[in-house]
Design a protein around this motif. Structure first.
Motif, short mmCIF file in Angstrom:
data_model
loop_
_atom_site.label_atom_id
_atom_site.label_comp_id
_atom_site.label_asym_id
_atom_site.label_seq_id
_atom_site.Cartn_x
_atom_site.Cartn_y
_atom_site.Cartn_z
N ASP A 120 0.63 12.29 -0.29
CA ASP A 120 0.26 12.98 0.94
C ASP A 120 -1.25 13.23 1.06
OD1 ASP A 120 2.96 13.11 1.70
OD2 ASP A 120 3.23 14.97 0.58
N TRP A 121 -2.03 12.45 0.34
CA TRP A 121 -3.50 12.59 0.42
C TRP A 121 -3.97 14.00 0.05
CZ3 TRP A 121 -7.51 9.18 1.27
CH2 TRP A 121 -7.16 7.87 1.62
N LYS A 122 -3.25 14.66 -0.82
CA LYS A 122 -3.65 16.02 -1.22
C LYS A 122 -4.65 15.91 -2.37
CE LYS A 122 0.48 18.34 0.48
NZ LYS A 122 -0.24 18.83 1.66
N ILE A 123 -5.83 15.42 -2.03
CA ILE A 123 -6.82 15.06 -3.05
C ILE A 123 -7.94 16.09 -3.14
CG2 ILE A 123 -6.38 12.59 -2.93
CD1 ILE A 123 -8.83 12.35 -1.10
N THR A 124 -8.49 16.18 -4.32
CA THR A 124 -9.76 16.85 -4.55
C THR A 124 -10.78 15.76 -4.90
OG1 THR A 124 -9.45 17.11 -6.92
CG2 THR A 124 -8.53 18.84 -5.50
N LEU A 125 -12.00 16.16 -5.16
CA LEU A 125 -13.03 15.20 -5.55
C LEU A 125 -12.61 14.43 -6.80
CD1 LEU A 125 -15.88 14.03 -5.27
CD2 LEU A 125 -16.71 15.96 -6.63
N VAL A 126 -12.05 15.13 -7.78
CA VAL A 126 -11.62 14.48 -9.02
C VAL A 126 -10.58 13.39 -8.74
CG1 VAL A 126 -10.27 14.87 -11.13
CG2 VAL A 126 -12.22 16.34 -10.60
N ASP A 127 -9.63 13.69 -7.87
CA ASP A 127 -8.55 12.74 -7.59
C ASP A 127 -9.09 11.47 -6.94
OD1 ASP A 127 -6.20 14.42 -8.34
OD2 ASP A 127 -6.95 15.68 -6.71
N THR A 128 -9.95 11.61 -5.95
CA THR A 128 -10.43 10.42 -5.25
C THR A 128 -11.38 9.61 -6.12
OG1 THR A 128 -11.39 9.57 -3.21
CG2 THR A 128 -12.31 11.64 -4.03
N VAL A 129 -12.24 10.26 -6.89
CA VAL A 129 -13.15 9.51 -7.76
C VAL A 129 -12.37 8.70 -8.80
CG1 VAL A 129 -14.88 9.74 -9.59
CG2 VAL A 129 -15.17 10.98 -7.45
N ALA A 130 -11.41 9.32 -9.43
CA ALA A 130 -10.61 8.60 -10.44
C ALA A 130 -9.92 7.39 -9.84
CB ALA A 130 -9.58 9.55 -11.06
N ASP A 131 -9.53 7.50 -8.58
CA ASP A 131 -8.78 6.46 -7.87
C ASP A 131 -9.72 5.55 -7.07
OD1 ASP A 131 -6.58 5.09 -6.81
OD2 ASP A 131 -6.35 6.51 -5.15
N ASN A 132 -10.86 5.20 -7.67
CA ASN A 132 -11.82 4.27 -7.05
C ASN A 132 -12.26 4.72 -5.67
OD1 ASN A 132 -13.43 1.91 -7.15
ND2 ASN A 132 -11.92 0.75 -5.98
N ALA A 133 -12.49 6.02 -5.52
CA ALA A 133 -12.89 6.59 -4.22
C ALA A 133 -11.91 6.21 -3.12
CB ALA A 133 -14.31 6.17 -3.86
N SER A 134 -10.64 6.08 -3.50
CA SER A 134 -9.53 5.80 -2.58
C SER A 134 -9.66 4.48 -1.84
CB SER A 134 -9.36 6.95 -1.57
OG SER A 134 -9.20 8.19 -2.21
N LEU B 147 0.84 -1.19 0.00
CA LEU B 147 0.00 0.00 0.00
C LEU B 147 0.88 1.24 0.00
CD1 LEU B 147 -2.58 -1.30 2.63
CD2 LEU B 147 -2.85 -1.24 0.14
N ILE B 148 0.27 2.39 -0.21
CA ILE B 148 1.03 3.64 -0.35
C ILE B 148 0.99 4.46 0.95
CG2 ILE B 148 1.20 5.82 -1.65
CD1 ILE B 148 -0.16 4.24 -4.01
N SER B 149 -0.19 4.82 1.37
CA SER B 149 -0.36 5.59 2.61
C SER B 149 -1.71 5.22 3.21
CB SER B 149 -0.30 7.09 2.31
OG SER B 149 -0.43 7.85 3.50
N PRO B 150 -1.82 4.00 3.75
CA PRO B 150 -3.13 3.49 4.14
C PRO B 150 -3.70 4.13 5.40
CG PRO B 150 -1.41 1.94 4.76
CD PRO B 150 -0.75 3.02 3.96
N LYS B 151 -5.01 4.21 5.41
CA LYS B 151 -5.78 4.66 6.56
C LYS B 151 -6.97 3.72 6.70
CE LYS B 151 -4.51 9.48 5.56
NZ LYS B 151 -3.62 9.78 6.70
N ALA B 152 -7.62 3.75 7.87
CA ALA B 152 -8.73 2.83 8.11
C ALA B 152 -9.95 3.58 8.60
CB ALA B 152 -8.33 1.76 9.12
N GLU B 153 -11.12 3.08 8.20
CA GLU B 153 -12.40 3.65 8.60
C GLU B 153 -13.31 2.53 9.08
OE1 GLU B 153 -12.66 7.23 5.26
OE2 GLU B 153 -13.71 5.34 4.91
N GLY B 154 -14.19 2.84 10.03
CA GLY B 154 -15.19 1.90 10.49
C GLY B 154 -16.53 2.20 9.83
N GLU B 155 -17.18 1.17 9.29
CA GLU B 155 -18.39 1.37 8.51
C GLU B 155 -19.39 0.24 8.77
OE1 GLU B 155 -17.73 2.29 4.44
OE2 GLU B 155 -15.77 3.22 4.80
#
Length: 259
Positions: free
Chosen positions: A146-160, A99-107
């Protein structure tokens, strides 16, 4: 935008994932990209995976926080896809070297017992279609440095989205107040609290939005597919050696162990 650019950026994402290296934001290099362009790039990445033999098993919803939507200047969530090789179970470890810079979320994850075909799906129909729900840890990871994303960046990247870990216990949704479900994430640096209402007011509302959206796009949610309804709490960073507990109050405790 040109199909050649879509192909170029999709190839860049695939290469970044393969080599686990970050790239500069697409939105900074190509400010003319819009959300439709970003989904066109995402679809090309997904098509590559499907042509390579991967199997689509569900969807994830992102940007379910109204505050984050306002920050990014949008008025609805985004979505990405889940493939079968993204799934981890409770005994599995998260291998950070891939992975590159992983983070975790609870869902909260919902699994459906029938296809959701209607663009005007009612809330009652959504409720009737849920087979069961399950606590989930989603591991998100951005190809953007560095997670410097906009909406376009995250959508293109499978919503991160990168991986997801399911709990072993499944639950009947009947009688559950999903807005009031509570989550505590126990990390080495302290606890992070969250609640179901963080997902568009209720995780069910997030799933309802996605069901209608996917039917509108002609790719409806199918029976047996999993939908991750959005983060209940702020995401937490993952480092090798971490052991992070996600306590879904009254439901289950999932432990993420990173190597």
């Amino acid at each position: 935008m040109s199909d050649a650019l879509y192909h170029q950026l999709a190839t860049e994402i695939l290469d970044a994932r393969t080599r686990a290296v970050a790239v500069s934001p697409f939105s900074a290099r190509y400010p003319e990209l819009n959300v439709a362009d970003a989904y066109a790039i995402q679809s090309r990445v997904n098509a590559h995976h499907i042509n390579s033999g991967k199997r689509l098993v569900g969807y994830k919803i992102g940007l379910t926080s109204k505050a984050v939507q306002q920050q990014l200047g949008v008025n609805e969530p985004d979505f990405g896809v889940l493939f079968s090789d993204m799934e981890l179970c409770g005994q599995d470890r998260v291998m950070t070297q891939g992975l590159i810079s992983p983070k975790a979320e609870g869902e909260i994850g919902f699994v459906f017992k029938r296809d959701l075909l209607q663009t005007d799906l009612t809330f009652a129909e959504l409720l009737a279609a849920i087979d069961f729900f399950v606590p989930v840890i989603e591991i998100v990871d951005s190809v953007v440095k560095d997670w410097k994303i906009t909406l376009v960046d995250t959508v293109a990247d499978n919503a991160s989205s990168a991986l997801y870990m399911l709990g072993a216990k499944t639950f009947d949704p009947r009688g559950v107040n999903f807005a009031e479900l509570r989550l505590t994430i126990h990390t080495a640096s302290g606890d992070v609290e969250g609640v179901g209402a963080a997902c568009l007011g209720n995780p069910l509302y997030a799933a309802w939005w996605l069901a209608r959206k996917m039917a509108e796009l002609g790719t409806p949610i199918k029976a047996g597919q999993l939908v991750l309804s959005g983060a209940m709490a702020p995401m937490v960073a993952i480092q090798p050696g971490d052991e992070i507990r996600f306590d879904f109050k009254g439901l289950d405790v999932l432990t993420l162990v990173a190597e």
